[in-house]
Design a protein around this motif. Sequence first.
Motif, PDB file in Angstrom:
ATOM      1  N   SER A  67       0.970  -1.213   0.075  1.00  0.00           N
ATOM      2  CA  SER A  67      -0.132   0.070  -0.054  1.00  0.00           C
ATOM      3  C   SER A  67       1.080   1.215   0.034  1.00  0.00           C
ATOM      4  O   SER A  67       2.055   1.286   0.468  1.00  0.00           O
ATOM      5  N   THR A  68       0.313   2.422  -0.510  1.00  0.00           N
ATOM      6  CA  THR A  68       1.074   3.650  -0.525  1.00  0.00           C
ATOM      7  C   THR A  68       0.762   4.326   0.714  1.00  0.00           C
ATOM      8  O   THR A  68       1.466   5.187   0.947  1.00  0.00           O
ATOM      9  N   ALA A  69      -0.256   3.882   1.388  1.00  0.00           N
ATOM     10  CA  ALA A  69      -0.371   4.547   2.961  1.00  0.00           C
ATOM     11  C   ALA A  69       0.511   4.073   3.838  1.00  0.00           C
ATOM     12  O   ALA A  69       1.220   3.196   3.896  1.00  0.00           O
ATOM     13  N   PRO A  70       0.772   5.134   4.886  1.00  0.00           N
ATOM     14  CA  PRO A  70       1.945   4.763   5.929  1.00  0.00           C
ATOM     15  C   PRO A  70       1.462   3.856   6.611  1.00  0.00           C
ATOM     16  O   PRO A  70       0.332   3.546   7.057  1.00  0.00           O
ATOM     17  N   ARG A  71       2.447   2.777   7.293  1.00  0.00           N
ATOM     18  CA  ARG A  71       2.187   1.773   8.185  1.00  0.00           C
ATOM     19  C   ARG A  71       2.131   2.201   9.521  1.00  0.00           C
ATOM     20  O   ARG A  71       3.294   2.462  10.159  1.00  0.00           O
ATOM     21  N   CYS A 155      10.805  -4.792  13.751  1.00  0.00           N
ATOM     22  CA  CYS A 155      11.616  -3.566  13.345  1.00  0.00           C
ATOM     23  C   CYS A 155      11.848  -4.126  11.789  1.00  0.00           C
ATOM     24  O   CYS A 155      11.993  -3.058  10.993  1.00  0.00           O
ATOM     25  N   ILE A 156      12.225  -5.144  11.517  1.00  0.00           N
ATOM     26  CA  ILE A 156      12.564  -5.635  10.114  1.00  0.00           C
ATOM     27  C   ILE A 156      11.447  -5.594   9.428  1.00  0.00           C
ATOM     28  O   ILE A 156      11.656  -4.842   8.141  1.00  0.00           O
ATOM     29  N   VAL A 157      10.394  -6.032   9.733  1.00  0.00           N
ATOM     30  CA  VAL A 157       8.810  -5.867   8.888  1.00  0.00           C
ATOM     31  C   VAL A 157       8.742  -4.559   8.563  1.00  0.00           C
ATOM     32  O   VAL A 157       8.498  -4.223   7.470  1.00  0.00           O
ATOM     33  N   ASP A 158       8.713  -3.582   9.668  1.00  0.00           N
ATOM     34  CA  ASP A 158       8.278  -2.139   9.457  1.00  0.00           C
ATOM     35  C   ASP A 158       9.389  -1.531   8.323  1.00  0.00           C
ATOM     36  O   ASP A 158       9.000  -0.737   7.571  1.00  0.00           O
ATOM     37  N   ALA A 159      10.702  -1.713   8.555  1.00  0.00           N
ATOM     38  CA  ALA A 159      11.804  -1.081   7.894  1.00  0.00           C
ATOM     39  C   ALA A 159      11.663  -1.646   6.370  1.00  0.00           C
ATOM     40  O   ALA A 159      11.742  -0.839   5.284  1.00  0.00           O
ATOM     41  N   CYS A 160      11.347  -2.724   6.152  1.00  0.00           N
ATOM     42  CA  CYS A 160      11.171  -3.503   4.660  1.00  0.00           C
ATOM     43  C   CYS A 160      10.064  -3.032   4.073  1.00  0.00           C
ATOM     44  O   CYS A 160      10.192  -2.580   2.880  1.00  0.00           O
ATOM     45  N   TYR A 161       9.072  -2.815   4.752  1.00  0.00           N
ATOM     46  CA  TYR A 161       7.711  -2.262   4.325  1.00  0.00           C
ATOM     47  C   TYR A 161       7.942  -0.953   3.719  1.00  0.00           C
ATOM     48  O   TYR A 161       7.560  -0.463   2.649  1.00  0.00           O
ATOM     49  N   HIS A 162       8.668  -0.119   4.590  1.00  0.00           N
ATOM     50  CA  HIS A 162       8.863   1.381   4.211  1.00  0.00           C
ATOM     51  C   HIS A 162       9.852   1.415   3.137  1.00  0.00           C
ATOM     52  O   HIS A 162       9.644   2.250   2.256  1.00  0.00           O
ATOM     53  N   ALA A 163      10.899   0.473   3.010  1.00  0.00           N
ATOM     54  CA  ALA A 163      11.784   0.615   1.852  1.00  0.00           C
ATOM     55  C   ALA A 163      11.182   0.112   0.720  1.00  0.00           C
ATOM     56  O   ALA A 163      11.435   0.715  -0.528  1.00  0.00           O
ATOM     57  N   ALA A 164      10.163  -0.709   0.766  1.00  0.00           N
ATOM     58  CA  ALA A 164       9.387  -1.390  -0.477  1.00  0.00           C
ATOM     59  C   ALA A 164       8.543  -0.175  -1.022  1.00  0.00           C
ATOM     60  O   ALA A 164       8.532  -0.019  -2.312  1.00  0.00           O
ATOM     61  N   GLN A 174      19.315   7.273 -12.227  1.00  0.00           N
ATOM     62  CA  GLN A 174      20.043   6.951 -11.486  1.00  0.00           C
ATOM     63  C   GLN A 174      20.401   8.270 -10.559  1.00  0.00           C
ATOM     64  O   GLN A 174      20.622   9.303 -11.321  1.00  0.00           O
ATOM     65  N   ARG A 175      20.712   8.258  -9.374  1.00  0.00           N
ATOM     66  CA  ARG A 175      21.219   9.151  -8.494  1.00  0.00           C
ATOM     67  C   ARG A 175      22.286   8.867  -7.690  1.00  0.00           C
ATOM     68  O   ARG A 175      22.458   7.900  -7.045  1.00  0.00           O
ATOM     69  N   HIS A 176      23.438   9.670  -7.788  1.00  0.00           N
ATOM     70  CA  HIS A 176      24.759   9.317  -7.040  1.00  0.00           C
ATOM     71  C   HIS A 176      24.708  10.110  -5.681  1.00  0.00           C
ATOM     72  O   HIS A 176      25.613   9.730  -5.040  1.00  0.00           O
ATOM     73  N   ASP A 177      23.777  10.832  -5.227  1.00  0.00           N
ATOM     74  CA  ASP A 177      23.804  11.276  -4.086  1.00  0.00           C
ATOM     75  C   ASP A 177      22.403  11.473  -3.260  1.00  0.00           C
ATOM     76  O   ASP A 177      21.438  11.918  -4.270  1.00  0.00           O
ATOM     77  N   TYR A 178      21.987  11.041  -2.258  1.00  0.00           N
ATOM     78  CA  TYR A 178      20.762  11.072  -1.773  1.00  0.00           C
ATOM     79  C   TYR A 178      20.816  10.746  -0.266  1.00  0.00           C
ATOM     80  O   TYR A 178      21.998  10.460   0.225  1.00  0.00           O
ATOM     81  N   GLU A 179      19.603  10.969   0.538  1.00  0.00           N
ATOM     82  CA  GLU A 179      19.788  10.830   1.945  1.00  0.00           C
ATOM     83  C   GLU A 179      19.501   9.189   2.331  1.00  0.00           C
ATOM     84  O   GLU A 179      18.282   8.834   1.939  1.00  0.00           O
ATOM     85  N   PHE A 180      20.544   8.706   2.910  1.00  0.00           N
ATOM     86  CA  PHE A 180      20.281   7.130   3.089  1.00  0.00           C
ATOM     87  C   PHE A 180      19.760   6.813   4.306  1.00  0.00           C
ATOM     88  O   PHE A 180      19.402   5.794   4.647  1.00  0.00           O
ATOM     89  N   SER A 181      19.782   7.810   5.517  1.00  0.00           N
ATOM     90  CA  SER A 181      19.338   7.653   6.773  1.00  0.00           C
ATOM     91  C   SER A 181      17.568   7.891   6.492  1.00  0.00           C
ATOM     92  O   SER A 181      17.112   8.901   6.139  1.00  0.00           O
ATOM     93  N   GLN A 182      16.833   6.844   6.972  1.00  0.00           N
ATOM     94  CA  GLN A 182      15.478   6.427   6.886  1.00  0.00           C
ATOM     95  C   GLN A 182      14.980   6.373   8.187  1.00  0.00           C
ATOM     96  O   GLN A 182      15.531   5.915   9.005  1.00  0.00           O
ATOM     97  N   GLU A 183      13.516   6.885   8.264  1.00  0.00           N
ATOM     98  CA  GLU A 183      12.819   6.681   9.491  1.00  0.00           C
ATOM     99  C   GLU A 183      11.461   6.232   9.115  1.00  0.00           C
ATOM    100  O   GLU A 183      10.804   7.010   8.229  1.00  0.00           O
ATOM    101  N   THR A 184      10.874   5.148   9.476  1.00  0.00           N
ATOM    102  CA  THR A 184       9.439   4.738   9.271  1.00  0.00           C
ATOM    103  C   THR A 184       8.505   5.569  10.276  1.00  0.00           C
ATOM    104  O   THR A 184       8.766   6.140  11.165  1.00  0.00           O
TER     105      THR A 184
END
Length: 932
Positions: A67-71, A155-164, A174-184
Motif C-alpha cells: 500500500s502507499t499509505a503509511p504503516r 523492526c525488520i518488517v516495518d523497515a522493509c515495508y517502508h523501504a518497499a 540514477q542518483r549518485h547522491d541521496y539521503e540514506f538515513s530513513q525513519e518509518t
Amino acid sequence: MGPIRAQQLRSPSLAARPLESVCKDFVDGFCRQGDRCPRSHDICILDDGTKSAPCPSFTYFAPNYLSTAPRLIPPDRRVFEEDGPGELSCRGTRHDNDHVDIRRIHIIPTTDEILCLRNPYMPRKDFAQSHFLPRGYSCLVDTLFRQLRYESTECIVDACYHAAQQLATSSDQQRHDYEFSQETPRGVRYSLFRDVLFEELLFHEVKGAMVRLSFACPRGLRGGRMHSSGLFEKGMLVALLGLDEDGSSLSTTFFEVHLRQSTDSMRVRGGKDLRASVQLSLADLEDTDALRRVIYYAQGLLRGRFVLMELPGLLLPSFSLCLKQLQDLYGTTNAAFSSFVASETPLSVLEIGPPLYASGRDFTFDINGLRPRNKKGSTATLTLPPYKHKTGCSQQQQHSLDLLRHETTLDEGQAAALHENLSRCLAFTQGPPGTGKTYLGVSLSKTILSSQDKSNPKPILAVCMTNHALDSFLGDLKKDGITRIARLGAGSKEEWTKHYLLRELSQKVKRTRIESINLRGARLQVEGLVREGTGWSEALSNDTLSWHAVRGNLRAKYPAIFEHFASLETLGENLSDIRLARKAGGYAYEFWCQGGDIRDLDQLLALFDALLGRHHSPKEPDASETRVRERLLAGVKRNAEHVATIFSESNIWTTPLAARQEIIDNLKTEINPPQVKETSLSMENEDGRRYRLDESLFERLMIPTEPGALPIPTSQLNIQRRMHPDIADISRATLYPYLKDHESTNLHPPVAGMVDRLYWLDHQQPEDRPDPRSPMAKSFSNAFEVEMVVELVHYLVTSNSYDLGDIAVLTPYNGQLAALSQRLNMTCSIWLSEKDRETLIDEGLLPAEMVGSGFKTEVDMIHMLRVTTVDNFQGEEAKVVIMSTVRSNHENRVGFLKTPNRINVACSRARDGFYIVGNAALMSSVPMWNST
C-alpha cells in the motif's frame, strides 16, 4: 503504482542430488576413477522437466499487496489479535508464514508477511486465559516463541515495508547522491542504499554461496568514511528488496555482511568514486528460493530494480538461535523442571525436592572450600547434609546453619540461602543490591564441584547477564584455585580470560587417532564441495561454462566429446597425485575453450601448472611436493600425446575457435538454470501487561498473578556489603525494609571535598526541546544537567582523591547519554559499554568522530569515566555515582524513572557517594521517589 504482491518463483528444475547417488570417494577427495566414475561427481542434477512441482505445505486465502499509505500504529494502540494463528483464525490465514505449529514458521519474515497489514496473532502469558493449546510446556514455548519473534522482527518488517514503498515510488533515474538515513512512521531508523547492481557470485568455504552487490554511494560515505560509519559491519543483517521489471512483484532476500568495500576499492572495478560494494552471504542457508533468486537476478533471467536496507546493529544470531531452540523444544514431553515452569495446573508447591545427585541416603556436601583462609589448613573435614523439610528436623537444620555461619565466610542470609539452594533441584534466591549474590553463586559452584563423584565429574554451566558480571564470577573462582574453566564468547575486556576461551582451549586438546582421521576426512569433503561451488560461481559470474558445470551434461548426452577431455584427466593411482591434480580439474576442457591445440604440449603443460599454482599457498613447495608436480606434468604429457595419436584429425581439437564457441553456447542453453524493542509486549505498557515478554521466570514464579497459584519457595539475602548505610537507607525506605548493613560498610570513607555523601542537586531548568527532525527528538536531554554533571566530575577528579574509573555517570535516557558523552569527551577519557554504543549508533545519536570501533579502547578502563544508561549498569558499582534524571517540564511527565526497578538500580550502585541532579519537585510525584 499498480498492485504489488510477493514474488512467486517457478518450481526449480535444479534439484538437490540424493546423497546415495553421489560418489563417496569423490566427496572424501580420493576417487581414483576421476571423470570415468559411474557415480555422480556433481552436487546438483538437472531435471528433465517431467516431474511435477511439489504441492506447497501451506494454504492461504489471498496474497497481500503493498500500500502507499503509511504503516501506522492503530489509534487504539492495539497491535495484536487473539483470533488464533493460521487456519484457526476466523478471518482466515494472514500470510504465507502464519502457522499454527511454530516449527513451520520461518524465523526471518517472508515477503508476504512483510506486506500483510493485519495484526499478528499474539497469545497472552496469562494461562488462565484461553489458548489454542492445552496448558503445559508446549503452550508456554508457543507463547514465548511468538512474543520473542515479534519483538525481534517487527523492526525488520516495518523497515522493509517502508523501504518497499520507497522502491516502488522512486524513478529509474540514477542518483549518485541521496539521503540514506530513513525513519518509518513507527519510528524505526534504518539505512537505504539505491541503484543496487549484481556484480559477481562468489563461494566461501564456510558461508557457501555469496554475492557481491554494488550501490550508488552517498556523498557522506565515500572514500574512507564508509569504514568509520558503522555501516555494513561484518555479520550484520541486511535485506535486498527487488521490484521486478513488470512492477507487480516484490522480493525480499536477507543476507549477512561478509565484507564491505568502499568507493576507493571499487575504483579499479569502474566505480568512478561513486559506487561502493558489499559481499554478502545468505542469512538462511536452507532457503533454496533465496539462492535461486540470487542466481536468476545475477544471470539476468529475472530483471528488476533493487535497494539494500540495513538496520544498524542487528545480528541474526542475537535472536535466531534462541528462536530455533524454542522450535526444537516445542512438543517436548520430558523438559527439565516443566512441572514447575509450565505446570498443567496453578502452581501449588510448598517445597522443592533435592537434585538427583544429592538424593542418596548418606550424601553430604563438602564445604571445606568455604572456610576462611586462616582455617583452610584444618585437617577436620567439613561436611553439610542436604536441607530437609520434615517435622522434627529443625534442630538439625539449626546446627547446619550454625556450622555455616561459624566455620565459613558466609553471613546469616548467605548461609541459609546456600543450604536451601544446594538442597533444591530448582532454586531461587532474591537479594537486594550489594548483598553478595555473586559471592553466593561462587560458593555454590565451589561446593557442588568439590562434592561430586570424583570418578564421574560433571561440568557446571554458569550464565550471567553481562560480560562484566561473567568475568567477575569466573575471576572469583580462579582466585579460589578453580582453573578448569572454559569461557564461551569473546566479549571479555579482561586480559586473563584469553587463556580460558573455548577456542583457545580446543586448540590445545590432543586429538585421538580416530578424531584426526575424521577431521581429515571432513576437511577433504569441504575441499571438494568448495571446489565444486567455486567452479559454479565462477562460471555464472564470468558468463563462461566451467568443467564442473558442463561435464555431467557431456557425459550423459555427448559421451564421445566427454571422452576427449576425460582421457586427459586420469593421472595415476597415487593418492597424493590425485589430490593435487584435482586442483587443476578440467584443465583440458579449459585449454580447449581457449582455442588450444592438443599437439601444443608446451602451452597445455603451462596451463596445467598455472592451475596448480592458483590454489597453492605462497610458501615455497617442499621437495616431495615438487616431485608430485613433476610426476603430474609427465602424466599430462603422456596423456596428450596418446589423445593426439588415437583420435582422428576430425576430432574436436581441430575445430576452429568460432566453432568451439558455438558448441559452448549450445551447451549453455541446455545447462543454464531456469527463471523488547516493542513496548507493546512490555510490562511497562498497560496493554503489554497482558503479554509480559520482559517478565523473568523468577518474577513469574515468585510473584504469581494467576488466582490460586502459590509463590515458589525462595531464599532471601538480607545483608549488604556495598553501600554506606546512609546510601542503603534509600533501599530500606522503598523496596527492602529488612535490609541490614554489614559492619564493613561503616568504614567507607567520606567523599573528598563534599560535606554530604548523599545529595540531591535540585533545579527547575526545563529539559531540552530538540528539532523534531533531529535524532535527539526520539529521546530526552537536559543541557543544564549536562553542565552540572561535567563540573561535578571535574571537581571530584581535581581533588586528587579519585581517578576517573572511580566515578560513574548514570542517566535513564539515550539522548542525555549522547549529550554527556560528547561534552565529557572534550575533557577526559570516557567509556561507553558496547551495548550503549550500539544503541546510540542505532538511533543516530553518536557523532561520526565517536563511532569508530576502537573508541577509547587504547586507554585502560581504570583511567576512564564510565558513562552509561541506568538499565545497562545493573550488577555494577562505583565509589561515586552521579545521576542525571533529565526530565523537567510543566506537564509533570516523569518518564522512565517512575518504574521501581529502574529506581532501585539507580539508587543502589554507589559505595561512598551518590549525587542526583534533577527536578526534585517533579520526581516527588512518583511514590517511590517521594519516600526517599
